[in-house]
Design a protein around this motif. Structure first.
Motif, PDB file in Angstrom:
ATOM      1  N   ALA A  13     -48.356   6.093  75.779  1.00 21.87           N
ATOM      2  CA  ALA A  13     -49.134   5.040  75.117  1.00 21.87           C
ATOM      3  C   ALA A  13     -48.244   4.196  74.214  1.00 21.87           C
ATOM      4  O   ALA A  13     -48.417   2.970  74.140  1.00 21.87           O
ATOM      5  N   GLU A  14     -47.298   4.827  73.531  1.00 18.66           N
ATOM      6  CA  GLU A  14     -46.375   4.052  72.687  1.00 18.66           C
ATOM      7  C   GLU A  14     -45.550   3.085  73.521  1.00 18.66           C
ATOM      8  O   GLU A  14     -45.386   1.916  73.153  1.00 18.66           O
ATOM      9  N   ILE A  15     -45.047   3.553  74.643  1.00 16.24           N
ATOM     10  CA  ILE A  15     -44.234   2.695  75.509  1.00 16.24           C
ATOM     11  C   ILE A  15     -45.074   1.521  76.022  1.00 16.24           C
ATOM     12  O   ILE A  15     -44.654   0.361  75.976  1.00 16.24           O
ATOM     13  N   LEU A  16     -46.268   1.838  76.522  1.00 14.43           N
ATOM     14  CA  LEU A  16     -47.123   0.786  77.069  1.00 14.43           C
ATOM     15  C   LEU A  16     -47.621  -0.159  75.977  1.00 14.43           C
ATOM     16  O   LEU A  16     -47.770  -1.360  76.218  1.00 14.43           O
ATOM     17  N   SER A  17     -47.873   0.366  74.781  1.00 15.48           N
ATOM     18  CA  SER A  17     -48.298  -0.502  73.675  1.00 15.48           C
ATOM     19  C   SER A  17     -47.200  -1.488  73.312  1.00 15.48           C
ATOM     20  O   SER A  17     -47.463  -2.674  73.088  1.00 15.48           O
ATOM     21  N   LEU A  18     -45.972  -0.997  73.245  1.00 11.72           N
ATOM     22  CA  LEU A  18     -44.854  -1.909  72.963  1.00 11.72           C
ATOM     23  C   LEU A  18     -44.783  -3.007  74.016  1.00 11.72           C
ATOM     24  O   LEU A  18     -44.487  -4.162  73.710  1.00 11.72           O
ATOM     25  N   MET A  19     -45.067  -2.639  75.248  1.00 10.46           N
ATOM     26  CA  MET A  19     -45.042  -3.626  76.322  1.00 10.46           C
ATOM     27  C   MET A  19     -46.146  -4.666  76.109  1.00 10.46           C
ATOM     28  O   MET A  19     -45.929  -5.856  76.321  1.00 10.46           O
ATOM     29  N   THR A  20     -47.324  -4.235  75.667  1.00 11.38           N
ATOM     30  CA  THR A  20     -48.413  -5.195  75.470  1.00 11.38           C
ATOM     31  C   THR A  20     -48.180  -6.070  74.247  1.00 11.38           C
ATOM     32  O   THR A  20     -48.683  -7.189  74.194  1.00 11.38           O
ATOM     33  N   PHE A  21     -47.420  -5.578  73.270  1.00 10.73           N
ATOM     34  CA  PHE A  21     -47.153  -6.354  72.054  1.00 10.73           C
ATOM     35  C   PHE A  21     -46.135  -7.471  72.281  1.00 10.73           C
ATOM     36  O   PHE A  21     -45.997  -8.357  71.448  1.00 10.73           O
ATOM     37  N   ARG A  22     -45.416  -7.416  73.399  1.00 13.31           N
ATOM     38  CA  ARG A  22     -44.346  -8.376  73.637  1.00 13.31           C
ATOM     39  C   ARG A  22     -44.839  -9.802  73.833  1.00 13.31           C
ATOM     40  O   ARG A  22     -44.102 -10.759  73.645  1.00 13.31           O
ATOM     41  N   THR A  23     -46.076  -9.977  74.256  1.00 17.14           N
ATOM     42  CA  THR A  23     -46.572 -11.309  74.574  1.00 17.14           C
ATOM     43  C   THR A  23     -48.054 -11.418  74.236  1.00 17.14           C
ATOM     44  O   THR A  23     -48.763 -10.413  74.217  1.00 17.14           O
ATOM     45  N   ASP A  24     -48.490 -12.641  73.972  1.00 17.57           N
ATOM     46  CA  ASP A  24     -49.919 -12.866  73.744  1.00 17.57           C
ATOM     47  C   ASP A  24     -50.681 -12.866  75.060  1.00 17.57           C
ATOM     48  O   ASP A  24     -51.883 -12.648  75.083  1.00 17.57           O
ATOM     49  N   GLU A  25     -49.970 -13.118  76.146  1.00 22.75           N
ATOM     50  CA  GLU A  25     -50.600 -13.148  77.467  1.00 22.75           C
ATOM     51  C   GLU A  25     -50.684 -11.730  78.020  1.00 22.75           C
ATOM     52  O   GLU A  25     -50.187 -10.781  77.418  1.00 22.75           O
ATOM     53  N   LEU A  26     -51.279 -11.596  79.194  1.00 27.27           N
ATOM     54  CA  LEU A  26     -51.351 -10.306  79.865  1.00 27.27           C
ATOM     55  C   LEU A  26     -49.932  -9.822  80.146  1.00 27.27           C
ATOM     56  O   LEU A  26     -49.124 -10.552  80.742  1.00 27.27           O
ATOM     57  N   PHE A  27     -49.608  -8.620  79.715  1.00 21.87           N
ATOM     58  CA  PHE A  27     -48.227  -8.143  79.809  1.00 21.87           C
ATOM     59  C   PHE A  27     -47.742  -7.973  81.236  1.00 21.87           C
ATOM     60  O   PHE A  27     -46.541  -8.018  81.496  1.00 21.87           O
TER      61      PHE A  27
ATOM     62  N   LEU B  46     -41.303  -7.661  84.151  1.00 25.64           N
ATOM     63  CA  LEU B  46     -39.912  -7.679  84.622  1.00 25.64           C
ATOM     64  C   LEU B  46     -39.047  -8.723  83.919  1.00 25.64           C
ATOM     65  O   LEU B  46     -37.887  -8.909  84.292  1.00 25.64           O
ATOM     66  N   SER B  47     -39.571  -9.387  82.905  1.00 27.08           N
ATOM     67  CA  SER B  47     -38.838 -10.506  82.312  1.00 27.08           C
ATOM     68  C   SER B  47     -37.745 -10.089  81.326  1.00 27.08           C
ATOM     69  O   SER B  47     -36.839 -10.859  81.067  1.00 27.08           O
ATOM     70  N   ASN B  48     -37.807  -8.895  80.769  1.00 30.20           N
ATOM     71  CA  ASN B  48     -36.828  -8.472  79.776  1.00 30.20           C
ATOM     72  C   ASN B  48     -36.080  -7.251  80.312  1.00 30.20           C
ATOM     73  O   ASN B  48     -36.614  -6.135  80.312  1.00 30.20           O
ATOM     74  N   LYS B  49     -34.853  -7.451  80.748  1.00 31.08           N
ATOM     75  CA  LYS B  49     -34.067  -6.374  81.366  1.00 31.08           C
ATOM     76  C   LYS B  49     -33.754  -5.253  80.372  1.00 31.08           C
ATOM     77  O   LYS B  49     -33.753  -4.081  80.731  1.00 31.08           O
ATOM     78  N   VAL B  50     -33.509  -5.598  79.110  1.00 25.35           N
ATOM     79  CA  VAL B  50     -33.218  -4.576  78.101  1.00 25.35           C
ATOM     80  C   VAL B  50     -34.439  -3.677  77.915  1.00 25.35           C
ATOM     81  O   VAL B  50     -34.327  -2.448  77.871  1.00 25.35           O
ATOM     82  N   PHE B  51     -35.617  -4.288  77.837  1.00 29.34           N
ATOM     83  CA  PHE B  51     -36.835  -3.495  77.695  1.00 29.34           C
ATOM     84  C   PHE B  51     -37.033  -2.590  78.907  1.00 29.34           C
ATOM     85  O   PHE B  51     -37.427  -1.434  78.761  1.00 29.34           O
ATOM     86  N   LEU B  52     -36.757  -3.107  80.102  1.00 29.74           N
ATOM     87  CA  LEU B  52     -36.902  -2.287  81.309  1.00 29.74           C
ATOM     88  C   LEU B  52     -35.976  -1.072  81.277  1.00 29.74           C
ATOM     89  O   LEU B  52     -36.382   0.034  81.650  1.00 29.74           O
ATOM     90  N   VAL B  53     -34.752  -1.271  80.822  1.00 36.00           N
ATOM     91  CA  VAL B  53     -33.811  -0.143  80.716  1.00 36.00           C
ATOM     92  C   VAL B  53     -34.352   0.879  79.726  1.00 36.00           C
ATOM     93  O   VAL B  53     -34.347   2.086  79.994  1.00 36.00           O
ATOM     94  N   LEU B  54     -34.833   0.422  78.580  1.00 34.22           N
ATOM     95  CA  LEU B  54     -35.382   1.334  77.583  1.00 34.22           C
ATOM     96  C   LEU B  54     -36.672   2.002  78.063  1.00 34.22           C
ATOM     97  O   LEU B  54     -36.936   3.158  77.748  1.00 34.22           O
ATOM     98  N   PHE B  55     -37.458   1.282  78.849  1.00 32.17           N
ATOM     99  CA  PHE B  55     -38.666   1.848  79.441  1.00 32.17           C
ATOM    100  C   PHE B  55     -38.307   3.018  80.365  1.00 32.17           C
ATOM    101  O   PHE B  55     -38.887   4.097  80.274  1.00 32.17           O
ATOM    102  N   VAL B  56     -37.337   2.785  81.244  1.00 32.81           N
ATOM    103  CA  VAL B  56     -36.885   3.847  82.157  1.00 32.81           C
ATOM    104  C   VAL B  56     -36.297   5.013  81.362  1.00 32.81           C
ATOM    105  O   VAL B  56     -36.557   6.181  81.675  1.00 32.81           O
TER     106      VAL B  56
END
Length: 178
Positions: A80-94, A99-109
């Protein structure tokens, strides 16, 4: 020996390997509870202070169920923390920006990999007092994490509407100054 990966205890709990190998009459006797329902109670012939057979500490159903629940809770919170951070990144639907932020994707993995190590690597899971989860239980934890992300996205809907109204008002005021 109990195997937490399969739930198998081998012959450890086989009757012939327990104090009940000669039968249960020495250890338990029928008794009635306060409602008159017949139960098995410790026999008085074994003495009040004699060592009674017990399951090993931490391997009885309640203890292992607690460990399983703790693991499922940890997985739900971690995901939930990982997915919440993903939803906080944008006002639009995450999902449109996943796939727009490669650094976030690496940290997600990295985070998901760390979770798998914590739960499924015996040395780590034993130190953290976690239990390995079968796929169905991991999926239940994931559902709760997805529920948190969905709630975050639902909350953003009126926020986006309010921001759009404020932006429209600013545009109208800005046109009047020209």
């Amino acid at each position: 020996h109990f195997d937490p990966w399969t739930g198998a205890a081998g012959e450890f709990f086989a009757r012939e390997n327990t104090p009940f190998s000669e039968g249960v009459d020495l250890w338990v006797a029928p008794c009635a509870d306060r409602h008159g329902v017949e139960r098995n109670c410790w026999s008085s012939t074994t003495g009040a202070f004699s060592p009674r057979p017990r399951l090993p500490q931490g391997l009885h159903c309640a203890a292992y169920g607690t460990r399983m629940g703790t693991t499922m809770s940890y997985c739900a919170i971690h995901l939930a923390e990982i997915l919440s951070l993903m939803t906080f990144r944008t006002d639009e639907l995450f999902l449109w920006h996943f796939l727009s932020n490669k650094v976030f994707l690496v940290l997600f993995v990295f985070n998901v990999s760390a979770l798998m190590v914590f739960v499924y690597l015996p040395m780590a899971s034993e130190d953290l007092l976690l239990a390995p989860l079968v796929p169905a239980r991991l999926a239940i934890s994931l559902c709760f994490a997805l529920l948190i992300a969905t709630i975050n996205e639902i909350v953003k809907v009126p926020y986006r509407r309010k921001i759009a109204e404020e932006n429209e008002e600013r545009r109208r005021r800005g046109r009047g100054r020209l």
